[in-house]
Write a protein that holds these residues in place. Structure first.
Motif, PDB file in Angstrom:
ATOM      1  N   SER A 121      15.898 124.239 -44.464  1.00 55.18           N
ATOM      2  CA  SER A 121      15.420 123.001 -45.078  1.00 55.18           C
ATOM      3  C   SER A 121      15.812 121.727 -44.328  1.00 55.18           C
ATOM      4  CB  SER A 121      15.925 122.905 -46.527  1.00 55.18           C
ATOM      5  OG  SER A 121      17.339 122.966 -46.578  1.00 55.18           O
ATOM      6  N   ASP A 122      16.982 121.694 -43.654  1.00 53.26           N
ATOM      7  CA  ASP A 122      17.462 120.430 -43.094  1.00 53.26           C
ATOM      8  C   ASP A 122      17.525 120.387 -41.566  1.00 53.26           C
ATOM      9  OD1 ASP A 122      17.700 119.423 -45.605  1.00 53.26           O
ATOM     10  OD2 ASP A 122      19.853 119.766 -45.781  1.00 53.26           O
ATOM     11  N   ARG A 123      18.280 121.296 -40.946  1.00 48.26           N
ATOM     12  CA  ARG A 123      18.501 121.234 -39.497  1.00 48.26           C
ATOM     13  C   ARG A 123      18.292 122.604 -38.872  1.00 48.26           C
ATOM     14  NH1 ARG A 123      22.962 119.117 -41.478  1.00 48.26           N
ATOM     15  NH2 ARG A 123      24.260 120.752 -40.563  1.00 48.26           N
ATOM     16  N   PHE A 124      17.764 122.567 -37.643  1.00 49.10           N
ATOM     17  CA  PHE A 124      17.422 123.801 -36.951  1.00 49.10           C
ATOM     18  C   PHE A 124      17.715 123.606 -35.467  1.00 49.10           C
ATOM     19  CE2 PHE A 124      13.766 126.139 -34.871  1.00 49.10           C
ATOM     20  CZ  PHE A 124      14.329 127.409 -35.004  1.00 49.10           C
ATOM     21  N   THR A 125      18.660 124.367 -34.912  1.00 46.26           N
ATOM     22  CA  THR A 125      19.090 124.169 -33.528  1.00 46.26           C
ATOM     23  C   THR A 125      18.985 125.461 -32.738  1.00 46.26           C
ATOM     24  OG1 THR A 125      20.674 122.486 -34.261  1.00 46.26           O
ATOM     25  CG2 THR A 125      20.948 123.362 -32.036  1.00 46.26           C
ATOM     26  N   LEU A 126      18.267 125.392 -31.605  1.00 41.91           N
ATOM     27  CA  LEU A 126      18.112 126.523 -30.707  1.00 41.91           C
ATOM     28  C   LEU A 126      18.896 126.280 -29.417  1.00 41.91           C
ATOM     29  CD1 LEU A 126      14.253 127.074 -31.009  1.00 41.91           C
ATOM     30  CD2 LEU A 126      16.010 128.691 -31.779  1.00 41.91           C
ATOM     31  N   PRO A 127      19.334 127.328 -28.725  1.00 48.04           N
ATOM     32  CA  PRO A 127      20.020 127.144 -27.440  1.00 48.04           C
ATOM     33  C   PRO A 127      19.044 126.981 -26.279  1.00 48.04           C
ATOM     34  CG  PRO A 127      19.986 129.463 -28.018  1.00 48.04           C
ATOM     35  CD  PRO A 127      19.336 128.738 -29.162  1.00 48.04           C
ATOM     36  N   GLU A 128      19.508 126.398 -25.204  1.00 49.44           N
ATOM     37  CA  GLU A 128      18.702 126.292 -23.999  1.00 49.44           C
ATOM     38  C   GLU A 128      18.538 127.663 -23.339  1.00 49.44           C
ATOM     39  OE1 GLU A 128      20.372 123.402 -21.378  1.00 49.44           O
ATOM     40  OE2 GLU A 128      19.930 121.703 -22.710  1.00 49.44           O
ATOM     41  N   ASP A 129      17.453 127.823 -22.596  1.00 47.88           N
ATOM     42  CA  ASP A 129      17.194 129.019 -21.781  1.00 47.88           C
ATOM     43  C   ASP A 129      17.132 130.309 -22.590  1.00 47.88           C
ATOM     44  OD1 ASP A 129      17.212 127.538 -19.304  1.00 47.88           O
ATOM     45  OD2 ASP A 129      19.385 127.443 -19.481  1.00 47.88           O
ATOM     46  N   VAL A 130      16.869 130.215 -23.863  1.00 48.79           N
ATOM     47  CA  VAL A 130      16.796 131.410 -24.698  1.00 48.79           C
ATOM     48  C   VAL A 130      15.398 132.019 -24.614  1.00 48.79           C
ATOM     49  CG1 VAL A 130      16.085 130.179 -26.790  1.00 48.79           C
ATOM     50  CG2 VAL A 130      17.348 132.335 -26.992  1.00 48.79           C
ATOM     51  N   PHE A 131      15.302 133.326 -24.733  1.00 47.17           N
ATOM     52  CA  PHE A 131      14.010 133.998 -24.851  1.00 47.17           C
ATOM     53  C   PHE A 131      13.774 134.304 -26.319  1.00 47.17           C
ATOM     54  CE2 PHE A 131      11.448 137.823 -25.335  1.00 47.17           C
ATOM     55  CZ  PHE A 131      10.317 137.478 -24.611  1.00 47.17           C
ATOM     56  N   ILE A 132      12.608 133.880 -26.833  1.00 45.95           N
ATOM     57  CA  ILE A 132      12.278 134.091 -28.241  1.00 45.95           C
ATOM     58  C   ILE A 132      11.083 135.026 -28.318  1.00 45.95           C
ATOM     59  CG2 ILE A 132      11.618 132.991 -30.405  1.00 45.95           C
ATOM     60  CD1 ILE A 132      12.983 130.462 -29.467  1.00 45.95           C
ATOM     61  N   GLY A 133      11.279 136.188 -28.903  1.00 46.49           N
ATOM     62  CA  GLY A 133      10.253 137.220 -28.936  1.00 46.49           C
ATOM     63  C   GLY A 133       9.111 136.915 -29.886  1.00 46.49           C
ATOM     64  N   GLY A 134       8.072 137.730 -29.795  1.00 46.19           N
ATOM     65  CA  GLY A 134       6.883 137.546 -30.606  1.00 46.19           C
ATOM     66  C   GLY A 134       7.168 137.592 -32.098  1.00 46.19           C
ATOM     67  N   ASP A 135       6.582 136.654 -32.843  1.00 42.16           N
ATOM     68  CA  ASP A 135       6.722 136.582 -34.303  1.00 42.16           C
ATOM     69  C   ASP A 135       8.166 136.369 -34.758  1.00 42.16           C
ATOM     70  OD1 ASP A 135       3.919 137.121 -35.133  1.00 42.16           O
ATOM     71  OD2 ASP A 135       4.269 139.046 -34.167  1.00 42.16           O
ATOM     72  N   ALA A 136       9.017 135.899 -33.874  1.00 41.72           N
ATOM     73  CA  ALA A 136      10.432 135.739 -34.232  1.00 41.72           C
ATOM     74  C   ALA A 136      10.617 134.828 -35.437  1.00 41.72           C
ATOM     75  CB  ALA A 136      11.221 135.198 -33.044  1.00 41.72           C
ATOM     76  N   PHE A 137       9.805 133.762 -35.528  1.00 34.01           N
ATOM     77  CA  PHE A 137       9.880 132.831 -36.649  1.00 34.01           C
ATOM     78  C   PHE A 137       8.542 132.745 -37.392  1.00 34.01           C
ATOM     79  CE2 PHE A 137      13.339 131.511 -33.900  1.00 34.01           C
ATOM     80  CZ  PHE A 137      14.345 131.154 -34.781  1.00 34.01           C
ATOM     81  N   SER A 138       7.764 133.786 -37.342  1.00 34.56           N
ATOM     82  CA  SER A 138       6.460 133.740 -38.006  1.00 34.56           C
ATOM     83  C   SER A 138       6.631 133.581 -39.513  1.00 34.56           C
ATOM     84  CB  SER A 138       5.659 135.006 -37.697  1.00 34.56           C
ATOM     85  OG  SER A 138       6.332 136.160 -38.137  1.00 34.56           O
ATOM     86  N   TYR A 139       5.769 132.769 -40.109  1.00 32.69           N
ATOM     87  CA  TYR A 139       5.752 132.496 -41.550  1.00 32.69           C
ATOM     88  C   TYR A 139       7.032 131.809 -42.042  1.00 32.69           C
ATOM     89  CZ  TYR A 139       1.756 135.641 -41.551  1.00 32.69           C
ATOM     90  OH  TYR A 139       0.540 136.243 -41.291  1.00 32.69           O
ATOM     91  N   ALA A 140       7.805 131.244 -41.136  1.00 32.57           N
ATOM     92  CA  ALA A 140       9.024 130.541 -41.545  1.00 32.57           C
ATOM     93  C   ALA A 140       8.695 129.145 -42.057  1.00 32.57           C
ATOM     94  CB  ALA A 140       9.991 130.448 -40.373  1.00 32.57           C
ATOM     95  N   SER A 141       9.607 128.592 -42.864  1.00 32.59           N
ATOM     96  CA  SER A 141       9.536 127.199 -43.301  1.00 32.59           C
ATOM     97  C   SER A 141      10.676 126.461 -42.618  1.00 32.59           C
ATOM     98  CB  SER A 141       9.666 127.096 -44.824  1.00 32.59           C
ATOM     99  OG  SER A 141       8.574 127.722 -45.468  1.00 32.59           O
ATOM    100  N   LEU A 142      10.338 125.495 -41.766  1.00 36.63           N
ATOM    101  CA  LEU A 142      11.333 124.847 -40.923  1.00 36.63           C
ATOM    102  C   LEU A 142      11.354 123.344 -41.151  1.00 36.63           C
ATOM    103  CD1 LEU A 142      10.622 126.872 -37.641  1.00 36.63           C
ATOM    104  CD2 LEU A 142      12.424 127.265 -39.339  1.00 36.63           C
ATOM    105  N   PRO A 143      12.404 122.638 -40.678  1.00 34.12           N
ATOM    106  CA  PRO A 143      12.567 121.202 -40.961  1.00 34.12           C
ATOM    107  C   PRO A 143      11.480 120.329 -40.347  1.00 34.12           C
ATOM    108  CG  PRO A 143      14.638 122.191 -40.264  1.00 34.12           C
ATOM    109  CD  PRO A 143      13.573 123.204 -39.994  1.00 34.12           C
ATOM    110  N   ASP A 144      11.548 119.025 -40.673  1.00 32.24           N
ATOM    111  CA  ASP A 144      10.543 118.054 -40.235  1.00 32.24           C
ATOM    112  C   ASP A 144      10.462 117.943 -38.715  1.00 32.24           C
ATOM    113  OD1 ASP A 144       9.819 117.497 -42.800  1.00 32.24           O
ATOM    114  OD2 ASP A 144      11.105 115.733 -42.993  1.00 32.24           O
ATOM    115  N   LEU A 145      11.593 118.062 -38.026  1.00 32.70           N
ATOM    116  CA  LEU A 145      11.627 117.934 -36.568  1.00 32.70           C
ATOM    117  C   LEU A 145      12.089 119.253 -35.953  1.00 32.70           C
ATOM    118  CD1 LEU A 145      11.533 116.282 -33.926  1.00 32.70           C
ATOM    119  CD2 LEU A 145      13.920 115.630 -34.376  1.00 32.70           C
ATOM    120  N   ILE A 146      11.302 119.752 -35.005  1.00 33.52           N
ATOM    121  CA  ILE A 146      11.663 120.969 -34.271  1.00 33.52           C
ATOM    122  C   ILE A 146      11.734 120.624 -32.797  1.00 33.52           C
ATOM    123  CG2 ILE A 146      10.971 123.317 -33.657  1.00 33.52           C
ATOM    124  CD1 ILE A 146       9.459 123.453 -36.274  1.00 33.52           C
TER     125      ILE A 146
END
Length: 226
Positions: A121-146
């Motif tokens: 609902s509030d904050r979402f932080t990813l690391p640099e140089d990460v590999f994110i696989g297919g559908d990793a966050f599919s159908y997710a509800s994420l904050p206003d800024l990504i």
């Protein structure tokens, strides 16, 4: 003439059936080649606090494969039982609901569907140089800024069907894969910094998208915003 035609027809049927047999045999061989190795033994799963994990093939790092906690501010641990955590496994955090999610720099890979249907609902932080696989966050509800950080590699459909925030920032060197943000329901602004890459259909069917701000050296397939 009829007898000759009959022999020809009969021979043609035999040839056709023979060809079908070859195709079926090849298909069977192809299917068996893709089957899971019957001798495969899944790695043992261990528990540390709220987390389940298994030891990677390198024997020096681990992959989180399950979470049973209820933290409102979830920070993925950098190590478990003395092992560095380098990956987040398949469906490890699916359906989790938190106020904030922090994935530390040590994480190198987020596997398929790891966070599908999650709510942040509030904050979402990813690391640099990460590999994110297919559908990793599919159908997710994420904050206003990504923010997709520098060097991140997003596989196809990684954030598809998300209820994302209104603004997405793609930092230098990040790669947005095919259909990565397809069908995002609330995304209005996309800002892509220098050196970022947008693959085919990266933002397909983002129906409320109002503006895309692209630096001059962004690499983009012509149908990225189909």
């Amino acid at each position: 003439m009829k007898k000759q035609n009959t022999r020809f027809f009969s021979g043609g049927i035999k040839a056709l059936l023979s060809g079908m047999l070859v195709v079926l045999m090849l298909g069977s061989a192809a299917a068996s080649a893709t089957e899971v190795d019957p001798n495969y033994v899944p790695p043992p799963v261990y528990t540390s606090g709220d987390y389940s994990y298994y030891i990677n093939e390198d024997k020096t790092s681990v992959t989180i494969c399950g979470y049973e906690g209820d933290a409102e501010e979830l920070v993925i641990p950098t190590e478990l039982d003395g092992y560095p955590v380098t990956e987040i496994g398949y469906q490890a955090f699916s359906y989790v609901k938190v106020k904030s999610l922090t994935i530390p720099d040590r994480i190198r890979e987020i596997q398929r569907r790891a966070f599908e249907y999650c709510v942040v609902s509030d904050r979402f932080t990813l690391p640099e140089d990460v590999f994110i696989g297919g559908d990793a966050f599919s159908y997710a509800s994420l904050p206003d800024l990504i923010v997709i950080p520098r060097g991140a590699q997003l596989d196809r459909c990684a954030f598809s069907y998300c209820k994302t925030g209104e603004t997405l920032i793609v930092q230098p060197g990040a790669v947005i894969g095919e259909r990565c943000f397809g069908y995002s329901k609330q995304l209005k602004t996309v800002f892509c910094e220098s050196g970022s890459v947008l693959k085919a259909d990266a933002f397909e069917y983002c129906r409320v998208l109002e503006q895309a701000i692209l630096c001059s050296d962004v690499q983009m397939d012509e149908d990225a915003f189909s």
